[in-house]
Design a protein around this motif. Structure first.
Motif, mmCIF file in Angstrom:
data_model
loop_
_atom_site.group_PDB
_atom_site.id
_atom_site.type_symbol
_atom_site.label_atom_id
_atom_site.label_comp_id
_atom_site.label_asym_id
_atom_site.label_seq_id
_atom_site.Cartn_x
_atom_site.Cartn_y
_atom_site.Cartn_z
ATOM 1 N N LEU A 189 -11.927 5.966 7.441
ATOM 2 C CA LEU A 189 -10.551 5.471 7.554
ATOM 3 C C LEU A 189 -10.561 3.987 7.880
ATOM 4 C CD1 LEU A 189 -8.984 8.333 9.709
ATOM 5 C CD2 LEU A 189 -8.910 8.100 7.221
ATOM 6 N N GLU B 296 0.548 4.481 -0.431
ATOM 7 C CA GLU B 296 0.152 5.674 0.324
ATOM 8 C C GLU B 296 0.427 5.500 1.812
ATOM 9 O OE1 GLU B 296 -3.801 7.165 -0.254
ATOM 10 O OE2 GLU B 296 -3.764 6.614 -2.372
ATOM 11 N N VAL B 297 -0.001 4.361 2.350
ATOM 12 C CA VAL B 297 0.191 4.106 3.778
ATOM 13 C C VAL B 297 1.681 3.992 4.091
ATOM 14 C CG1 VAL B 297 -0.176 2.427 5.629
ATOM 15 C CG2 VAL B 297 -2.072 3.062 4.115
ATOM 16 N N THR C 181 -1.545 4.443 11.073
ATOM 17 C CA THR C 181 -0.511 5.325 10.533
ATOM 18 C C THR C 181 -0.675 6.744 11.045
ATOM 19 O OG1 THR C 181 -0.247 3.984 8.543
ATOM 20 C CG2 THR C 181 0.430 6.300 8.404
ATOM 21 N N GLN D 4 -4.852 2.946 8.002
ATOM 22 C CA GLN D 4 -4.787 4.409 7.951
ATOM 23 C C GLN D 4 -4.850 5.014 9.349
ATOM 24 O OE1 GLN D 4 -8.128 4.884 5.292
ATOM 25 N NE2 GLN D 4 -6.811 5.368 3.546
ATOM 26 N N HIS E 193 3.672 6.523 6.486
ATOM 27 C CA HIS E 193 4.207 5.946 7.724
ATOM 28 C C HIS E 193 5.713 6.099 7.841
ATOM 29 C CE1 HIS E 193 5.509 2.625 10.436
ATOM 30 N NE2 HIS E 193 4.451 2.992 11.112
ATOM 31 N N TRP F 106 -7.557 11.342 2.913
ATOM 32 C CA TRP F 106 -8.112 9.994 3.048
ATOM 33 C C TRP F 106 -9.600 10.031 3.367
ATOM 34 C CZ3 TRP F 106 -3.524 7.557 6.230
ATOM 35 C CH2 TRP F 106 -2.542 7.111 5.324
ATOM 36 N N ARG G 296 0.868 -1.190 0.000
ATOM 37 C CA ARG G 296 0.000 0.000 0.000
ATOM 38 C C ARG G 296 0.896 1.227 0.000
ATOM 39 N NH1 ARG G 296 -5.008 0.034 4.083
ATOM 40 N NH2 ARG G 296 -5.466 1.842 2.769
ATOM 41 N N TYR H 163 -0.843 9.065 -3.872
ATOM 42 C CA TYR H 163 -2.256 9.414 -3.732
ATOM 43 C C TYR H 163 -2.909 9.616 -5.100
ATOM 44 C CZ TYR H 163 -6.471 11.814 -2.087
ATOM 45 O OH TYR H 163 -7.778 12.168 -1.836
ATOM 46 N N GLU I 162 -4.826 13.000 6.535
ATOM 47 C CA GLU I 162 -6.100 12.512 7.069
ATOM 48 C C GLU I 162 -7.276 13.084 6.280
ATOM 49 O OE1 GLU I 162 -8.813 12.508 11.156
ATOM 50 O OE2 GLU I 162 -6.740 13.233 11.244
#
Length: 334
Positions: free
Chosen positions: A246, A150-151, A253, A250, A155, A240, A148, A195, A237
Motif C-alpha cells: 500500500l 480509485e482513491v 484512505t 491508500q 475516500h 489493493w 486518482r 479499479y 484493502e
C-alpha cells in the motif's frame, strides 16, 4: 474508438423497485421521455404494495419482471442480464431523469471514449408534509477523480446512480453488483469501475433528480450501514494489496474508512467495532485517540457502558458517537 461506441446509442435503463408504488410512475415517465433509444426494465424485488401493477401499466414500452425480495444488487444484476444495450443507467424507482440527459451524456461518452460518464444532479427532499423541496445541485469531485479515481471514490467521491452512464463493457468487466454489501453497493460499484480501469468523463449538466429519504438504510439502521463500510474497506484493502504494498494515499484512505466504521459501530454498540479497530491497527498507521483508549474501556465494562461513559467525556471522545461516512450518499433500498 470502437464501432460499437460510434453507432449504437441504445441505453438500458434498469429500475429496481421495492414498494415504490407512489413514485415509480414518474420515474418511468422520465425514462420514456428521453430523446434516445431506450431499453427499460423494471425488476420488482418482491414489493408488498402495488408497484408491480404500476409497472405493468407501462407494458409493452417497459419490460417488467418480478420475484422474491433479494435486495437491490440482485435486482440490478437481473436487469443487466436481461438487457443488451451497450450503455446502462441504474435508475432507482423514486428518482428521475431530466429531459435530453441521455443524449448529452452519450455525446460526452463518445467524444472522450469514456466508460463512465457522470452528470450533475439535484437533491430532492420531502419537507415532512409530503411536499418535495428542491435542494442543492451536486457533482462528483472531479479534481479528485482526475488525480486518482480509485482513491477518490474509496475516500469520498460519489454520485447517485441516476447520474451515471456506464458502458456495458465496464459493467461486464466488473461482473455485477456485490451481493454482500446491501447498503453501499452503488458506491462500491463505482469504485470497481475505477479499479478495472474505467475512463471517467464529466457531462456538465443537471441530468437527474435524486430523492433523499429520511428513512433510508444508512439513517435507519446505523449498525448495518457501518458494518457495510467496514466490509467494503477490507475488500478494497485486499484488492489493493493484490497489486503490491500500500502507498501513503491508500493507507490514509483505508485508515479513514476504518476509523469512521469504528466510531459508527461503537456508537451502535455493535460487536464488529473490535474488528474495525483491529483493521486500523493492522495498517500500522498512528491510531486516533479514540481508537487507542475506547477499545480498552469497552473490553473492561462492555460496549454499551463504554459508549455511555465516553458520551459524558467529551474532551476524550471529541464526539465519540459521531462518525462521518466515506460516501455522501443515502442507501434507499430496504
Amino acid at each position: 474508438m470502437s464501432a460499437l461506441h460510434q453507432t449504437d446509442d441504445r441505453v438500458a435503463i434498469i429500475v429496481p423497485c421495492f414498494n415504490g408504488e407512489k413514485t415509480l410512475a414518474a420515474t418511468l415517465e422520465s425514462a420514456l421521455a428521453q430523446d434516445s433509444p431506450v431499453e427499460i426494465v423494471v425488476v420488482d424485488d418482491g414489493s408488498r404494495d402495488a408497484s408491480l401493477s404500476v409497472a405493468r401499466a407501462f407494458e409493452p414500452l417497459v419490460r417488467v419482471i418480478s420475484g422474491p425480495n433479494r435486495g437491490v444488487s440482485s435486482a440490478r444484476n437481473s436487469g443487466i442480464a436481461l438487457t443488451s444495450a451497450p450503455w446502462i443507467i441504474f435508475l432507482d424507482a423514486d428518482d428521475w431523469l431530466e429531459p435530453d440527459t441521455l443524449k448529452k451524456r452519450l455525446a460526452i461518452a463518445k467524444s472522450e471514449n469514456a466508460d463512465v460518464t457522470v452528470c450533475d444532479w439535484i437533491e430532492i427532499e420531502d419537507n415532512g408534509g409530503g411536499e418535495l423541496v428542491e435542494g442543492a445541485r451536486r457533482s462528483i469531485d472531479w479534481a479528485a477523480i482526475g488525480s486518482r479515481p480509485e482513491v477518490a471514490i474509496a475516500h469520498h467521491a460519489w454520485a447517485t446512480t441516476a447520474a451515471i452512464l456506464y458502458s456495458r463493457k465496464i459493467v461486464d468487466r466488473i461482473g455485477g453488483f456485490s451481493l454482500d454489501l446491501p447498503v453501499i453497493q452503488d458506491a462500491r460499484f463505482l469504485f470497481d469501475a475505477a479499479y478495472h480501469g474505467a475512463r471517467f468523463a464529466h457531462s456538465p449538466h443537471v441530468g437527474a433528480r435524486y430523492r433523499v429519504l429520511p428513512n433510508s438504510l444508512s439513517r435507519s439502521n446505523a449498525a448495518r450501514f457501518w458494518r457495510d463500510v467496514l466490509v467494503n474497506g477490507r475488500q478494497i484493502e485486499e484488492l489493493w494489496r493484490v497489486r503490491g504494498s500500500l502507498d501513503g494515499a491508500q493507507i490514509e484512505t483505508l485508515a479513514g474508512i476504518y476509523n469512521n466504521a469504528a466510531r459508527g459501530l461503537f456508537a451502535a454498540a455493535h460487536p464488529t467495532y473490535f474488528d474495525a479497530v483491529a483493521s486500523q491497527r493492522r495498517l500500522g498507521a498512528p491510531l486516533p485517540r479514540h481508537s487507542r483508549l475506547a477499545p480498552m474501556l469497552a473490553r473492561l465494562v462492555g460496549l454499551n457502558a463504554a459508549r455511555l461513559l465516553l458520551s459524558l467525556a467529551t474532551p476524550l471522545a471529541g464526539g465519540p458517537g459521531r462518525a462521518h461516512a466515506p460516501f455522501s450518499f443515502s442507501a434507499k433500498q430496504r
